[in-house]
Motif scaffolding. Sequence first.
Motif, PDB file in Angstrom:
ATOM      1  N   ASN A 292       0.843  -1.202   0.000  1.00 35.53           N
ATOM      2  CA  ASN A 292       0.000   0.000   0.000  1.00 35.53           C
ATOM      3  C   ASN A 292       0.879   1.252   0.000  1.00 35.53           C
ATOM      4  OD1 ASN A 292      -1.839   2.027   0.405  1.00 35.53           O
ATOM      5  ND2 ASN A 292      -2.700   1.196   2.302  1.00 35.53           N
ATOM      6  N   PRO A 293       1.032   1.929  -1.164  1.00 33.09           N
ATOM      7  CA  PRO A 293       1.881   3.125  -1.228  1.00 33.09           C
ATOM      8  C   PRO A 293       1.345   4.294  -0.411  1.00 33.09           C
ATOM      9  CG  PRO A 293       1.451   2.233  -3.427  1.00 33.09           C
ATOM     10  CD  PRO A 293       0.521   1.543  -2.486  1.00 33.09           C
ATOM     11  N   SER A 294       0.074   4.245  -0.007  1.00 33.62           N
ATOM     12  CA  SER A 294      -0.545   5.355   0.715  1.00 33.62           C
ATOM     13  C   SER A 294      -0.481   5.208   2.235  1.00 33.62           C
ATOM     14  CB  SER A 294      -2.013   5.501   0.282  1.00 33.62           C
ATOM     15  OG  SER A 294      -2.113   5.725  -1.110  1.00 33.62           O
ATOM     16  N   LEU A 295       0.328   4.279   2.722  1.00 34.23           N
ATOM     17  CA  LEU A 295       0.422   4.063   4.171  1.00 34.23           C
ATOM     18  C   LEU A 295       0.906   5.317   4.888  1.00 34.23           C
ATOM     19  CD1 LEU A 295       2.065   0.524   4.278  1.00 34.23           C
ATOM     20  CD2 LEU A 295      -0.256   1.081   5.016  1.00 34.23           C
ATOM     21  N   ARG A 296       0.307   5.579   6.044  1.00 40.75           N
ATOM     22  CA  ARG A 296       0.766   6.657   6.912  1.00 40.75           C
ATOM     23  C   ARG A 296       1.740   6.098   7.954  1.00 40.75           C
ATOM     24  NH1 ARG A 296      -5.150   8.151   8.648  1.00 40.75           N
ATOM     25  NH2 ARG A 296      -5.314   5.945   8.132  1.00 40.75           N
ATOM     26  N   PRO A 297       2.572   6.934   8.538  1.00 44.74           N
ATOM     27  CA  PRO A 297       3.497   6.431   9.559  1.00 44.74           C
ATOM     28  C   PRO A 297       2.752   5.977  10.808  1.00 44.74           C
ATOM     29  CG  PRO A 297       3.590   8.821   9.444  1.00 44.74           C
ATOM     30  CD  PRO A 297       2.760   8.380   8.281  1.00 44.74           C
ATOM     31  N   GLU A 298       3.294   4.944  11.454  1.00 43.98           N
ATOM     32  CA  GLU A 298       2.779   4.527  12.757  1.00 43.98           C
ATOM     33  C   GLU A 298       3.186   5.555  13.804  1.00 43.98           C
ATOM     34  OE1 GLU A 298       2.838  -0.270  12.862  1.00 43.98           O
ATOM     35  OE2 GLU A 298       4.750   0.697  13.169  1.00 43.98           O
ATOM     36  N   GLU A 299       2.321   5.782  14.772  1.00 46.77           N
ATOM     37  CA  GLU A 299       2.660   6.656  15.892  1.00 46.77           C
ATOM     38  C   GLU A 299       2.174   6.014  17.182  1.00 46.77           C
ATOM     39  OE1 GLU A 299       2.881  11.162  14.326  1.00 46.77           O
ATOM     40  OE2 GLU A 299       0.842  10.419  14.620  1.00 46.77           O
ATOM     41  N   ALA A 300       2.864   6.325  18.277  1.00 49.10           N
ATOM     42  CA  ALA A 300       2.491   5.715  19.553  1.00 49.10           C
ATOM     43  C   ALA A 300       2.845   6.631  20.712  1.00 49.10           C
ATOM     44  CB  ALA A 300       3.183   4.371  19.730  1.00 49.10           C
ATOM     45  N   LEU A 301       2.046   6.542  21.743  1.00 50.50           N
ATOM     46  CA  LEU A 301       2.333   7.157  23.031  1.00 50.50           C
ATOM     47  C   LEU A 301       2.513   6.020  24.019  1.00 50.50           C
ATOM     48  CD1 LEU A 301       2.492   9.600  24.982  1.00 50.50           C
ATOM     49  CD2 LEU A 301       0.013   9.354  25.293  1.00 50.50           C
ATOM     50  N   THR A 302       3.696   5.951  24.638  1.00 52.78           N
ATOM     51  CA  THR A 302       4.027   4.838  25.525  1.00 52.78           C
ATOM     52  C   THR A 302       4.320   5.343  26.928  1.00 52.78           C
ATOM     53  OG1 THR A 302       5.005   3.625  23.665  1.00 52.78           O
ATOM     54  CG2 THR A 302       5.546   2.857  25.883  1.00 52.78           C
ATOM     55  N   ALA A 303       3.686   4.722  27.906  1.00 53.32           N
ATOM     56  CA  ALA A 303       3.939   5.033  29.310  1.00 53.32           C
ATOM     57  C   ALA A 303       4.433   3.774  30.002  1.00 53.32           C
ATOM     58  CB  ALA A 303       2.678   5.547  29.988  1.00 53.32           C
ATOM     59  N   GLU A 304       5.408   3.941  30.876  1.00 55.85           N
ATOM     60  CA  GLU A 304       6.003   2.795  31.559  1.00 55.85           C
ATOM     61  C   GLU A 304       6.381   3.198  32.977  1.00 55.85           C
ATOM     62  OE1 GLU A 304       9.647  -0.439  30.911  1.00 55.85           O
ATOM     63  OE2 GLU A 304       9.678   1.492  29.878  1.00 55.85           O
ATOM     64  N   GLY A 305       6.261   2.270  33.891  1.00 60.61           N
ATOM     65  CA  GLY A 305       6.665   2.527  35.265  1.00 60.61           C
ATOM     66  C   GLY A 305       7.055   1.237  35.943  1.00 60.61           C
ATOM     67  N   GLY A 306       7.897   1.362  36.989  1.00 62.06           N
ATOM     68  CA  GLY A 306       8.297   0.138  37.649  1.00 62.06           C
ATOM     69  C   GLY A 306       9.209   0.351  38.835  1.00 62.06           C
ATOM     70  N   LEU A 307       9.747  -0.761  39.311  1.00 60.60           N
ATOM     71  CA  LEU A 307      10.563  -0.794  40.524  1.00 60.60           C
ATOM     72  C   LEU A 307      11.770  -1.682  40.279  1.00 60.60           C
ATOM     73  CD1 LEU A 307      11.026  -0.698  43.713  1.00 60.60           C
ATOM     74  CD2 LEU A 307       9.561  -2.720  43.787  1.00 60.60           C
ATOM     75  N   GLU A 308      12.939  -1.232  40.760  1.00 62.03           N
ATOM     76  CA  GLU A 308      14.151  -2.044  40.736  1.00 62.03           C
ATOM     77  C   GLU A 308      14.691  -2.177  42.159  1.00 62.03           C
ATOM     78  OE1 GLU A 308      17.250  -0.745  38.216  1.00 62.03           O
ATOM     79  OE2 GLU A 308      16.055  -0.797  36.380  1.00 62.03           O
ATOM     80  N   TYR A 309      15.150  -3.397  42.482  1.00 59.81           N
ATOM     81  CA  TYR A 309      15.810  -3.643  43.767  1.00 59.81           C
ATOM     82  C   TYR A 309      17.112  -4.371  43.453  1.00 59.81           C
ATOM     83  CZ  TYR A 309      16.786  -5.406  48.463  1.00 59.81           C
ATOM     84  OH  TYR A 309      17.394  -5.698  49.662  1.00 59.81           O
ATOM     85  N   ARG A 310      18.256  -3.759  43.778  1.00 57.21           N
ATOM     86  CA  ARG A 310      19.560  -4.355  43.506  1.00 57.21           C
ATOM     87  C   ARG A 310      20.424  -4.234  44.759  1.00 57.21           C
ATOM     88  NH1 ARG A 310      20.246  -4.927  37.898  1.00 57.21           N
ATOM     89  NH2 ARG A 310      18.695  -3.766  36.657  1.00 57.21           N
ATOM     90  N   LYS A 311      20.768  -5.374  45.325  1.00 57.46           N
ATOM     91  CA  LYS A 311      21.629  -5.364  46.502  1.00 57.46           C
ATOM     92  C   LYS A 311      22.398  -6.673  46.572  1.00 57.46           C
ATOM     93  CE  LYS A 311      21.732  -4.598  51.497  1.00 57.46           C
ATOM     94  NZ  LYS A 311      20.952  -4.364  52.723  1.00 57.46           N
ATOM     95  N   ASP A 312      23.709  -6.556  46.722  1.00 56.64           N
ATOM     96  CA  ASP A 312      24.573  -7.725  46.839  1.00 56.64           C
ATOM     97  C   ASP A 312      24.317  -8.696  45.686  1.00 56.64           C
ATOM     98  OD1 ASP A 312      25.572  -6.560  49.141  1.00 56.64           O
ATOM     99  OD2 ASP A 312      24.105  -7.575  50.419  1.00 56.64           O
ATOM    100  N   ASN A 313      23.815  -9.876  46.006  1.00 53.23           N
ATOM    101  CA  ASN A 313      23.618 -10.892  44.969  1.00 53.23           C
ATOM    102  C   ASN A 313      22.171 -11.009  44.501  1.00 53.23           C
ATOM    103  OD1 ASN A 313      22.388 -12.036  47.148  1.00 53.23           O
ATOM    104  ND2 ASN A 313      23.857 -13.693  47.421  1.00 53.23           N
ATOM    105  N   LEU A 314      21.329 -10.033  44.842  1.00 51.75           N
ATOM    106  CA  LEU A 314      19.908 -10.110  44.519  1.00 51.75           C
ATOM    107  C   LEU A 314      19.492  -8.947  43.630  1.00 51.75           C
ATOM    108  CD1 LEU A 314      17.104 -11.418  44.992  1.00 51.75           C
ATOM    109  CD2 LEU A 314      16.866  -9.899  46.976  1.00 51.75           C
TER     110      LEU A 314
END
Length: 494
Positions: A292-314
Amino acid sequence: NAFSGVINIITGNSKPNHIRLSTLYGQHNLYKISGNISHSTGNFRHFLSVGKMATDGYMKNTDFDVLNIFYQAGYSSKAGMISLQTGYSPKAFGANSFYSLRYPNQFEKTKSEFISLKYESRSKIKIEPTVYLRKHNDHFELNRGTEIPVPYNNHQTYTSGMNLNVWTAWKAGKTSIGTDLRNEYILSNKLGNPLDNPIAVPGYDSAFYTKKYNRFLHSYYVSHAATINKFRITASVMTHSNSDLRKFRCYPGIDVAYTPYVPIKLFASVNRSMRMPTFTEMFYTAPDKRGNPSLRPEEALTAEGGLEYRKDNLTFVCRAFRRWGKNNIDWVKAPDSTVFYCKNYTALTVSGIQTMLTIHRPMTGNFDNLEKISLAYAFTTADSSHSNVISLYVLDYLKHQAIATADVRVVKNLFASVRFTWQQRNGKYTDASGTITNYNPVFLADARMSWQLRMFTFFIEASNLFDVTYYDFGGIRQPGIWAKGGLRLDIDYR
């Protein structure tokens, strides 16, 4: 501003004055021979890697033959560093059913060549210009060895460009500005607009490029990162335009990390992104495909959130994301049709969660030989406004995937690793007979053992240990058990 994520590839063997040689052999006459050398002298450094890999294939028409050659050089001085990279990679492979289950005898032969040159200054205001060129040849046969029912496809693409990044670290944080200019050009007998005069395809008699297409893209961005107390904030904005759009579009983003106390970090981000349609999506036609030569570009709004725990060997990471997509591009068809059409989805919302727990040398006593264990799980779901169609890509995603791995030191220099994977793919596929089929859940096991003896490392490994028969993305049958073994030699020299 990547549409779905970023892949960071780090080449191996960064030790100076080091040689690595390796060989591998396995079922289906699989073999691999490779070697690389990293050499430094004075202000110069060099890295050269050569590898060849081939197999007869795990089923008919899945053979391949691949050669990779890569060279990197660098020169460092008080003013800055100059880096050169170049590579060459011819590949030939039987693409059994890869693009369509109706044609199991597909074959493809490609050749990629690239070169890039980069300079990094050591001044207070860092200046990092890069220029690059990539040439890619693609020869495709829908029915291997014959141009019936479809003539061979031949494409030659050139991607060239330059980007400039200027940044400095100062009292208020780190500020970057930059631009990326890129030109994409293709010669083809299938993709693009008609050529006035056909051009002969090198290496193939009576084959001609009859079409071409050119697209020039330019982007400009500014970014600033700052640390304020326990917060780390990065805000950026990119403007993009190209010869298919004729106007600029703006894509902002912000990332925030908060460390209330070590070892816990909370993070969140919101970003807008886009992806232009490929030349294949725009122009490709086949008995069961319509671009399809008439394709429009894809667009996106992305939201992300989270938690990291890093200590010693964990290490523990948990994140959730949601992406609101607009004009998503996919190949779709009605259940009673045999032809996939490339179209823009009006909307597609993708949500998911990812968790991972890794423990390094977690216990003492009876478990002191356990080097690492890791547990990971990902869940993804998508809501589409086109639930009554069969999707070739967008809706065929891994809905569930759980992975457990363990690395064990059996004895002093003998190591073993096992990995178990359970996955469930969403969506359906149409098999070669036209029957609409659901994906089944799959449980897989892989294992590897290695023994180190001074400069030598011996290893054996096997994927799909239980020889499970399963069909993954697009309904393509995956390999059964595949055992391999090999030897690696590492030499340090002065």
